[in-house]
Design a protein around this motif. Structure first.
Motif, PDB file in Angstrom:
ATOM      1  N   ASP A 119       6.253  -2.950 -11.930  1.00 18.85           N
ATOM      2  CA  ASP A 119       5.011  -2.411 -11.527  1.00 18.85           C
ATOM      3  C   ASP A 119       4.282  -3.258 -10.895  1.00 18.85           C
ATOM      4  O   ASP A 119       3.171  -2.798 -10.241  1.00 18.85           O
ATOM      5  CB  ASP A 119       4.582  -2.073 -12.934  1.00 18.85           C
ATOM      6  N   ALA A 120       4.744  -4.532 -10.810  1.00 18.11           N
ATOM      7  CA  ALA A 120       4.033  -5.630  -9.854  1.00 18.11           C
ATOM      8  C   ALA A 120       4.959  -6.729  -9.832  1.00 18.11           C
ATOM      9  O   ALA A 120       5.744  -6.930 -10.643  1.00 18.11           O
ATOM     10  CB  ALA A 120       2.719  -5.994 -10.629  1.00 18.11           C
ATOM     11  N   VAL A 121       4.613  -7.582  -8.811  1.00 17.49           N
ATOM     12  CA  VAL A 121       5.230  -8.748  -8.431  1.00 17.49           C
ATOM     13  C   VAL A 121       4.255  -9.852  -8.794  1.00 17.49           C
ATOM     14  O   VAL A 121       3.159  -9.796  -7.953  1.00 17.49           O
ATOM     15  CB  VAL A 121       6.215  -8.700  -6.937  1.00 17.49           C
ATOM     16  N   VAL A 122       4.580 -10.967  -9.110  1.00 23.37           N
ATOM     17  CA  VAL A 122       3.740 -11.948  -9.378  1.00 23.37           C
ATOM     18  C   VAL A 122       4.349 -13.333  -8.791  1.00 23.37           C
ATOM     19  O   VAL A 122       5.452 -13.450  -8.761  1.00 23.37           O
ATOM     20  CB  VAL A 122       3.375 -12.485 -10.792  1.00 23.37           C
ATOM     21  N   VAL A 123       3.499 -14.078  -7.782  1.00 23.18           N
ATOM     22  CA  VAL A 123       3.738 -15.004  -7.122  1.00 23.18           C
ATOM     23  C   VAL A 123       2.742 -16.030  -6.841  1.00 23.18           C
ATOM     24  O   VAL A 123       1.507 -15.737  -6.823  1.00 23.18           O
ATOM     25  CB  VAL A 123       4.352 -14.526  -5.677  1.00 23.18           C
ATOM     26  N   GLY A 124       3.234 -17.264  -7.016  1.00 23.06           N
ATOM     27  CA  GLY A 124       2.240 -18.201  -6.614  1.00 23.06           C
ATOM     28  C   GLY A 124       1.724 -18.392  -5.247  1.00 23.06           C
ATOM     29  O   GLY A 124       2.476 -17.998  -4.127  1.00 23.06           O
ATOM     30  N   ARG A 125       0.332 -18.794  -5.017  1.00 26.79           N
ATOM     31  CA  ARG A 125      -0.106 -18.918  -3.673  1.00 26.79           C
ATOM     32  C   ARG A 125       0.258 -20.003  -2.796  1.00 26.79           C
ATOM     33  O   ARG A 125      -0.510 -20.357  -1.766  1.00 26.79           O
ATOM     34  CB  ARG A 125      -1.732 -18.731  -3.705  1.00 26.79           C
ATOM     35  N   ARG A 126       1.363 -20.473  -2.977  1.00 24.55           N
ATOM     36  CA  ARG A 126       1.873 -21.964  -2.248  1.00 24.55           C
ATOM     37  C   ARG A 126       1.678 -21.496  -0.713  1.00 24.55           C
ATOM     38  O   ARG A 126       2.302 -20.467  -0.052  1.00 24.55           O
ATOM     39  CB  ARG A 126       3.245 -22.305  -2.284  1.00 24.55           C
ATOM     40  N   GLY A 127       0.769 -22.305  -0.015  1.00 21.14           N
ATOM     41  CA  GLY A 127       0.821 -22.227   1.569  1.00 21.14           C
ATOM     42  C   GLY A 127      -0.138 -21.558   2.060  1.00 21.14           C
ATOM     43  O   GLY A 127      -0.432 -21.517   3.066  1.00 21.14           O
ATOM     44  N   LEU A 128      -0.748 -20.851   1.060  1.00 24.01           N
ATOM     45  CA  LEU A 128      -1.685 -19.758   1.437  1.00 24.01           C
ATOM     46  C   LEU A 128      -3.204 -20.637   1.804  1.00 24.01           C
ATOM     47  O   LEU A 128      -4.272 -19.858   2.322  1.00 24.01           O
ATOM     48  CB  LEU A 128      -2.055 -18.747   0.549  1.00 24.01           C
ATOM     49  N   SER A 129      -3.297 -21.897   1.618  1.00 22.54           N
ATOM     50  CA  SER A 129      -4.705 -22.534   2.096  1.00 22.54           C
ATOM     51  C   SER A 129      -4.548 -22.601   3.412  1.00 22.54           C
ATOM     52  O   SER A 129      -5.403 -23.119   4.272  1.00 22.54           O
ATOM     53  CB  SER A 129      -4.588 -23.510   1.271  1.00 22.54           C
ATOM     54  N   LYS A 130      -3.350 -22.346   4.131  1.00 26.50           N
ATOM     55  CA  LYS A 130      -3.366 -22.802   5.636  1.00 26.50           C
ATOM     56  C   LYS A 130      -2.979 -21.389   6.363  1.00 26.50           C
ATOM     57  O   LYS A 130      -1.891 -20.839   6.108  1.00 26.50           O
ATOM     58  CB  LYS A 130      -2.216 -23.699   6.054  1.00 26.50           C
ATOM     59  N   VAL A 131      -3.581 -21.069   7.292  1.00 27.73           N
ATOM     60  CA  VAL A 131      -3.827 -19.706   7.739  1.00 27.73           C
ATOM     61  C   VAL A 131      -2.458 -19.587   8.437  1.00 27.73           C
ATOM     62  O   VAL A 131      -1.648 -18.505   8.155  1.00 27.73           O
ATOM     63  CB  VAL A 131      -4.671 -19.507   8.800  1.00 27.73           C
ATOM     64  N   GLU A 132      -1.926 -20.549   9.169  1.00 29.76           N
ATOM     65  CA  GLU A 132      -0.678 -20.338   9.898  1.00 29.76           C
ATOM     66  C   GLU A 132       0.475 -20.319   9.156  1.00 29.76           C
ATOM     67  O   GLU A 132       1.476 -19.429   9.406  1.00 29.76           O
ATOM     68  CB  GLU A 132      -0.354 -21.643  10.847  1.00 29.76           C
ATOM     69  N   GLU A 133       0.178 -21.074   7.957  1.00 32.09           N
ATOM     70  CA  GLU A 133       1.440 -20.895   6.894  1.00 32.09           C
ATOM     71  C   GLU A 133       1.627 -19.407   6.329  1.00 32.09           C
ATOM     72  O   GLU A 133       2.520 -18.878   6.255  1.00 32.09           O
ATOM     73  CB  GLU A 133       1.439 -21.906   5.870  1.00 32.09           C
ATOM     74  N   PHE A 134       0.621 -18.861   6.045  1.00 29.47           N
ATOM     75  CA  PHE A 134       0.352 -17.678   5.589  1.00 29.47           C
ATOM     76  C   PHE A 134       0.962 -16.519   6.310  1.00 29.47           C
ATOM     77  O   PHE A 134       1.922 -15.802   6.110  1.00 29.47           O
ATOM     78  CB  PHE A 134      -0.856 -17.052   5.132  1.00 29.47           C
ATOM     79  N   PHE A 135       0.784 -16.684   7.506  1.00 30.52           N
ATOM     80  CA  PHE A 135       1.041 -15.616   8.571  1.00 30.52           C
ATOM     81  C   PHE A 135       2.333 -15.639   9.209  1.00 30.52           C
ATOM     82  O   PHE A 135       3.239 -14.713   9.700  1.00 30.52           O
ATOM     83  CB  PHE A 135       0.199 -15.507   9.900  1.00 30.52           C
ATOM     84  N   LEU A 136       3.009 -17.084   9.207  1.00 30.05           N
ATOM     85  CA  LEU A 136       4.150 -17.443   9.952  1.00 30.05           C
ATOM     86  C   LEU A 136       5.226 -17.778   9.041  1.00 30.05           C
ATOM     87  O   LEU A 136       6.378 -18.258   9.485  1.00 30.05           O
ATOM     88  CB  LEU A 136       3.887 -18.482  10.716  1.00 30.05           C
ATOM     89  N   GLY A 137       5.297 -17.727   7.564  1.00 33.94           N
ATOM     90  CA  GLY A 137       6.570 -17.790   7.071  1.00 33.94           C
ATOM     91  C   GLY A 137       6.418 -18.318   5.438  1.00 33.94           C
ATOM     92  O   GLY A 137       7.618 -18.281   5.008  1.00 33.94           O
ATOM     93  N   SER A 138       5.424 -18.526   4.942  1.00 30.67           N
ATOM     94  CA  SER A 138       5.197 -18.584   3.587  1.00 30.67           C
ATOM     95  C   SER A 138       6.016 -17.486   2.725  1.00 30.67           C
ATOM     96  O   SER A 138       6.030 -16.488   3.196  1.00 30.67           O
ATOM     97  CB  SER A 138       4.069 -19.017   2.905  1.00 30.67           C
ATOM     98  N   VAL A 139       6.874 -17.637   1.604  1.00 26.41           N
ATOM     99  CA  VAL A 139       7.359 -16.694   0.776  1.00 26.41           C
ATOM    100  C   VAL A 139       6.455 -15.876   0.332  1.00 26.41           C
ATOM    101  O   VAL A 139       6.663 -14.528   0.396  1.00 26.41           O
ATOM    102  CB  VAL A 139       8.405 -17.493  -0.332  1.00 26.41           C
ATOM    103  N   SER A 140       5.380 -16.351  -0.145  1.00 24.83           N
ATOM    104  CA  SER A 140       4.268 -15.526  -0.815  1.00 24.83           C
ATOM    105  C   SER A 140       3.842 -14.379   0.167  1.00 24.83           C
ATOM    106  O   SER A 140       3.602 -13.402  -0.191  1.00 24.83           O
ATOM    107  CB  SER A 140       3.250 -16.193  -1.616  1.00 24.83           C
ATOM    108  N   GLY A 141       3.470 -15.276   1.418  1.00 25.59           N
ATOM    109  CA  GLY A 141       3.027 -14.314   2.511  1.00 25.59           C
ATOM    110  C   GLY A 141       4.009 -13.314   2.637  1.00 25.59           C
ATOM    111  O   GLY A 141       3.564 -12.079   2.963  1.00 25.59           O
ATOM    112  N   LYS A 142       5.363 -13.473   3.123  1.00 24.61           N
ATOM    113  CA  LYS A 142       6.233 -12.192   3.388  1.00 24.61           C
ATOM    114  C   LYS A 142       6.332 -11.338   2.465  1.00 24.61           C
ATOM    115  O   LYS A 142       6.442 -10.279   2.431  1.00 24.61           O
ATOM    116  CB  LYS A 142       7.579 -13.049   3.621  1.00 24.61           C
ATOM    117  N   VAL A 143       6.330 -11.797   0.993  1.00 21.95           N
ATOM    118  CA  VAL A 143       6.358 -10.793  -0.171  1.00 21.95           C
ATOM    119  C   VAL A 143       5.171  -9.991   0.064  1.00 21.95           C
ATOM    120  O   VAL A 143       5.349  -8.834  -0.245  1.00 21.95           O
ATOM    121  CB  VAL A 143       6.334 -11.566  -1.428  1.00 21.95           C
TER     122      VAL A 143
END
Length: 313
Positions: free
Chosen positions: A118-142
């Motif tokens: 019903d939901a997936v819970v992930v830590g926001r590792r890397g999301l403080s940097k825009v480029e990491e979020f869009f270009l490859g952090s696991v949490s961003g890809k999830v």
């Protein structure tokens, strides 16, 4: 009805913070089931290159696999035992680890879809940097690949019981409230508080949403029309939460007027009210506003810091 939540655990501070968040939010929910899930890291390239040629490399590869398997099993077992010490029932918590098959994010998503979570819970590792979020952090890809499975992104220590729901009239906003109602419907928690927040940016011009100073009467008329349109919608959302068992006195509603930057207005309201969780649709808030402002949900995620953000729809 049972709620099945997949919690991605990798032993990092952020993933353990995500586990703490789920505990504080759901510890009074007897039908919440958690699966603590880990994907083992891929085989180092040096072993891949030598494994078919060198028996010694094969030996070290097996040692490497055993070491990482034992380490993550220890992390998963410790995480489960922590929940049991905190009062969770044995039947509510399972652990699962597997070797990487496709990719870390895609393996998490495959488990989520295949296991009907019903939901997936992930830590926001890397999301403080825009480029990491869009270009490859696991949490961003999830988040990007989750489709219709809600994703809870947790950034750190969060006040889990105060929840802000960002609303417009989109289908995804309705799904967001419906998801929240489903998750909390059997919570025995007298601390839960919910704010239903709608933001009105003012009149929209070619340069974006803003209030036009020399057309104040037109702006006032548009504001009144928006209020008349939104009140029945807010009533509908409130009723969904009431039906889920949240008392009326713990449900607030607010329209934020003349908010040129909707994402920042949402975060400002969350900060002022002490709301640690923000729930919103994956996309909205309307096609016009999305065109002028970019993805509001993405901007909230980028700026949310340690707060938890649920993306639904």
């Amino acid at each position: 009805m049972n709620k099945k939540i997949l919690v991605a655990i990798d032993g990092s501070r952020n993933s353990l913070a995500a586990l703490d968040y789920v505990h504080h939010l759901g510890r009074h929910c007897p039908d919440l089931q958690l699966v603590l899930f880990h994907v083992l890291p891929p085989v180092p390239p040096v072993y891949k290159e030598a494994i078919f040629k060198d028996p010694i490399a094969q030996k070290y590869l097996l040692q490497w696999k055993k070491k990482h398997q034992e380490a993550i099993e220890q992390v998963l077992t410790q995480s489960k035992n922590k929940l049991l010490r905190w009062g969770w029932e044995e039947a509510q918590v399972r652990i699962k680890a597997q070797e990487k098959r496709i990719g870390l994010a895609r393996d998490i998503l495959f488990e989520a879809h295949n296991g009907l979570y019903d939901a997936v819970v992930v830590g926001r590792r890397g999301l403080s940097k825009v480029e990491e979020f869009f270009l490859g952090s696991v949490s961003g890809k999830v988040l990007q690949g989750a489709g219709d499975i809600p994703v809870w992104l947790v950034g750190g220590k969060v006040e889990a019981h105060k929840i802000l729901v960002a609303l417009d009239e989109s289908e995804n906003a309705l799904r967001a409230v419906d998801h929240l109602a489903f998750i909390v419907e059997s919570f025995r928690n007298d601390q839960l508080q919910v704010l239903l927040l709608n933001t009105w940016p003012g009149l929209v011009t070619r340069s974006g949403p803003r209030v036009i100073p020399n057309l104040s009467s037109l702006d006032a008329s548009a504001q009144e029309k928006h209020k008349i349109k939104m009140e029945p919608y807010l009533d509908k959302m409130s009723n969904l939460l009431l039906e889920a068992g949240i008392p009326a006195q713990r449900i607030k509603r607010k329209i934020c007027w003349r908010c040129a930057d909707i994402a920042k207005s949402i975060l400002s309201e969350a900060e002022k009210g002490g709301y640690g969780t923000i729930v919103m649709g994956r996309r909205g808030i309307s096609k016009t506003q999305e065109f002028f402002m970019g993805s509001i949900s993405t901007k909230v995620i980028q700026l949310a810091g340690s707060k938890a953000v649920w993306i639904v729809g």
